[in-house]
Design an enzyme around this catalytic site. Structure first.
Site, mmCIF file in Angstrom:
data_model
loop_
_atom_site.group_PDB
_atom_site.id
_atom_site.type_symbol
_atom_site.label_atom_id
_atom_site.label_comp_id
_atom_site.label_asym_id
_atom_site.label_seq_id
_atom_site.Cartn_x
_atom_site.Cartn_y
_atom_site.Cartn_z
ATOM 1 N N SER A 159 -5.304 18.859 4.582
ATOM 2 C CA SER A 159 -5.123 20.300 4.800
ATOM 3 C C SER A 159 -4.609 20.971 3.547
ATOM 4 C CB SER A 159 -4.179 20.530 5.975
ATOM 5 O OG SER A 159 -2.958 19.873 5.760
ATOM 6 N N THR A 196 0.885 -1.182 0.000
ATOM 7 C CA THR A 196 0.000 0.000 0.000
ATOM 8 C C THR A 196 0.922 1.230 0.000
ATOM 9 O OG1 THR A 196 -0.282 -0.131 2.398
ATOM 10 C CG2 THR A 196 -2.015 -1.111 1.035
ATOM 11 N N LYS A 210 4.132 -6.841 3.866
ATOM 12 C CA LYS A 210 3.877 -5.421 3.622
ATOM 13 C C LYS A 210 3.587 -4.822 4.988
ATOM 14 C CE LYS A 210 0.530 -3.353 3.202
ATOM 15 N NZ LYS A 210 -0.465 -2.562 4.006
ATOM 16 N N GLU A 262 6.443 4.790 8.621
ATOM 17 C CA GLU A 262 6.197 6.090 7.992
ATOM 18 C C GLU A 262 7.115 7.169 8.557
ATOM 19 O OE1 GLU A 262 1.636 5.827 6.683
ATOM 20 O OE2 GLU A 262 2.096 5.917 8.815
ATOM 21 N N ASN A 278 0.392 11.307 7.950
ATOM 22 C CA ASN A 278 -0.871 10.911 8.570
ATOM 23 C C ASN A 278 -1.824 12.054 8.856
ATOM 24 O OD1 ASN A 278 -0.712 7.981 8.946
ATOM 25 N ND2 ASN A 278 1.210 8.537 9.945
ATOM 26 N N THR A 308 -1.504 -1.733 8.092
ATOM 27 C CA THR A 308 -1.840 -3.151 8.102
ATOM 28 C C THR A 308 -0.582 -3.912 7.802
ATOM 29 O OG1 THR A 308 -4.112 -2.925 7.428
ATOM 30 C CG2 THR A 308 -3.057 -4.987 6.914
#
Lengths: 413, 413
Positions: free
Chosen positions: B413, B158, B184, B285, B408, B195
């Site tokens: 915005s 993803t 993943k 991330e 995240n 996930t």
């Protein structure tokens, strides 16, 4: 470090009346900060009753150890608070510092060493040299004045962007009694950590065991229902002092926590603690939004609170709020990870008045545009209904912004 | 969304050999992504044994429910994985989608519906229309090839910035058997959540109950010892398939988890799971640094692991690492808040080879410059010795950077 005042700061400061039996003095001891006060001395009339709740950390600071020890004795004559150094993780030297400070404070206030209470906030792991400020205590205790509450709030700040005050006047069996509180919160500074300190005083004549019962009950839905980043300080301290001076104006001495004459006082104390706790959240590092999370329909109130804190502590939920994204998928995730009973197919989730999910699916009537507009608010309310039982809880947090990472990560780079 | 590959990505991809009895095909079903594969079909020879471990979330996804249900039966013939939609929090529709997919997959692989395993990753709360891909399954099962492991790793991504592979060849009582794995990880995308999916296959002839025992034991110090942000997905899935094809080359059929002939296989499986788990952390991330946290001297291994995870999940510790700050005060805080037994005055803390604190105080021999230099490394090792007992644990995480908040929180915005 951001010098700007939080956008969530109160628009004005309350008038803080004097509390008979409490006198306050502050000084610039130069412990770490320059050109600002960093030392607070608060003296109390004879027989002032005291209660306290402290960090649950298994590695508490030396001043927390001292307060816990002296609390059993039930009366307080002097409180000494310094900012700039937390005297935490300082080993034997830390205990020597609290002992030396307690001795000097007892001399200054002409009281027993076990009537001294201490709090420190600031750098941790750095020895705190008591010689920096013990020589000031006698003069401060001497010159302390009743009308210095605003000074008190400022002297205990670390990375707070505003001082935190609250006050209430309430009827105690026909006599007006006053409650004042100050707090400092969730600011962190290299190489420090968040420390929440709050000191509340009243002239109500309430015995120490009752005071402790009121404080322990009052903290559950207020200071114990807020979180900035799930990290628990070594130094969190909340103390409540009751001078009893209102007895002269006819207030009865309360010796039973179940006394119905306490009802208005209990409510006022709860509101004051909640007010201070929310001011702490609203000064959370990098905070741009206040988030209220209410969980309903849980198996018990305790389960509801654990689920609410799981949501409030989730970095994914907090970054979504920062991004003004009504990301209910992340709320489902946080419910699921809490470990409490939940039935995916009974969950309902609302942002403010907008129900975005029900029966475990997206609400077909949900409007993306309305939700998106709602998320632009400064105060966000999230409600989760589990549909299982009658347990409820409400907690408060703030959003997680890049500013938080900058404040806590950037200072060495 | 950051398109750049993580700086912690492996420098090269391994050669992924074929596993006899496993065939792989992928397709562009266009579920959400364009111009990339998003559908993986893996078929297995008759009598392939299967084991799995799944999210502990109380709100698991519909595919997780299906896998748990089919696992009891012990054999697998086909695995279908899609990326782009997690089929989580989709209520009745979600169950209908897994039922329809299982039916189509069973037809495609000519097997029972209870021999089908499914996994989905991507958007949550969005119904997954099985018509998008069920018509492709028969052709994919037909055209599947043994040498497509690299394709498999790519189809399940993803927001991963690189595909994750590991392989090992190991001796099983004189016969060489192979283990391949893909994973993943910890990528999230609006309005999604992390996930973790991982699929491992081997040609070793190992019975399902033994396979399950190996997987459950292997996961504890690998996938269950990593954390990116403390948030638990609704969909985490790790499955292990054993085709048994190596029996033809003389590998014995293993039916007892205590069989000493399994020792080399166990070690290799553990190493492979750790390899994949670390690849997931290294693709966390915004991650710029890998952090290994070892806790020693705890009352028990379980206590050590809870303390290690308390450190690994602390935003203050993770932002400090991002800022290249050896902030041991925050580590003390995280030890203290874990709730496990700790004695402040016995704690020792090291960053890599440098002991910064011991006996509850700053180590007098500690060099600020050396520590500061150490923190510039890409891989940081933190060791905490509690000095209480023999309990130890090691966990892995990554730092918390502004990029994490951006990924995240910024997309609206």
């Amino acid at each position: 470090m951001s010098a700007a005042v939080s956008p969530l700061a109160p628009k004005s400061m309350p008038d803080m009346p004097a509390i008979e039996g409490v006198a306050i003095a502050t000084a610039e001891a130069g412990i770490k900060y320059k050109n600002r006060t960093d030392l607070l001395v608060m003296t109390f009339a004879a027989d002032t009753q005291v209660a306290g709740v402290f960090t649950r950390s298994k590695c508490p600071s030396a001043p927390v150890d001292l307060c816990r020890q002296n609390l059993s004795q039930g009366t307080a004559r002097v409180l000494v608070v310094n900012s700039g150094n937390a005297n935490a993780f300082t080993g034997r030297k830390g205990r020597e510092t609290t002992a030396t400070t307690a001795r000097a404070a007892a001399n200054a206030a002409s009281c027993g060493e076990d009537q001294v209470f201490l709090a420190s906030t600031g750098v941790i792991g750095e020895p705190l040299d008591p010689a920096r400020f013990t020589h000031l205590l006698a003069d401060l205790a001497q010159s302390a004045q009743a009308d210095r509450w605003l000074d008190a709030g400022r002297a205990i700040m670390t990375t707070d962007t505003y001082p935190k005050y609250a006050t209430a006047t309430v009827d105690l069996a026909g006599a007006a009694v006053t409650i004042n509180g100050i707090a400092k919160g969730a600011g962190m500074i290299a190489p420090d950590m968040a420390t929440m300190l709050s000191f509340v005083a009243t002239d109500a004549p309430i015995a120490a065991p009752v005071l402790q019962a009121l404080l322990s009950a009052g903290v559950e839905d207020t200071f114990n229902a807020i979180t900035v980043d799930s990290d628990t300080s070594t130094s969190d301290t909340l103390m409540l002092f009751a001078t009893g001076a209102a007895a002269k104006r006819g207030a009865p001495r309360i010796t039973d926590a179940a006394d119905p004459r306490l009802d208005a006082f209990k409510r006022a104390l709860g509101d004051l603690l909640k007010n201070l706790a929310l001011q702490v959240v609203r000064d959370g590092e990098g905070a741009r939004k206040q988030v209220q999370i209410t969980v309903q329909g849980a198996e018990s109130d305790a389960a509801a609170k654990r689920i609410a804190l799981s949501i409030a502590n989730s970095p994914l939920v907090k970054t979504a709020v920062a991004g003004e994204d009504a990301n209910w998928g992340r709320i489902v995730m946080a419910v699921g990870k809490s470990g409490e009973a939940a039935d995916r197919d009974k969950l309902a989730i609302s942002f403010g008045p907008i129900r975005v999910a029900r029966d475990g699916e997206r609400d077909p009537h949900y409007s993306e545009q309305a939700t998106s507009d709602y998320m632009k608010n400064e105060e966000i309310e999230i409600t989760v209904d589990l549909g299982l039982g009658a347990g409820t809880a409400t907690v408060w947090t703030c959003d997680l912004t890049k500013e938080y990472v900058a404040i806590n990560g950037d200072y060495r780079s």
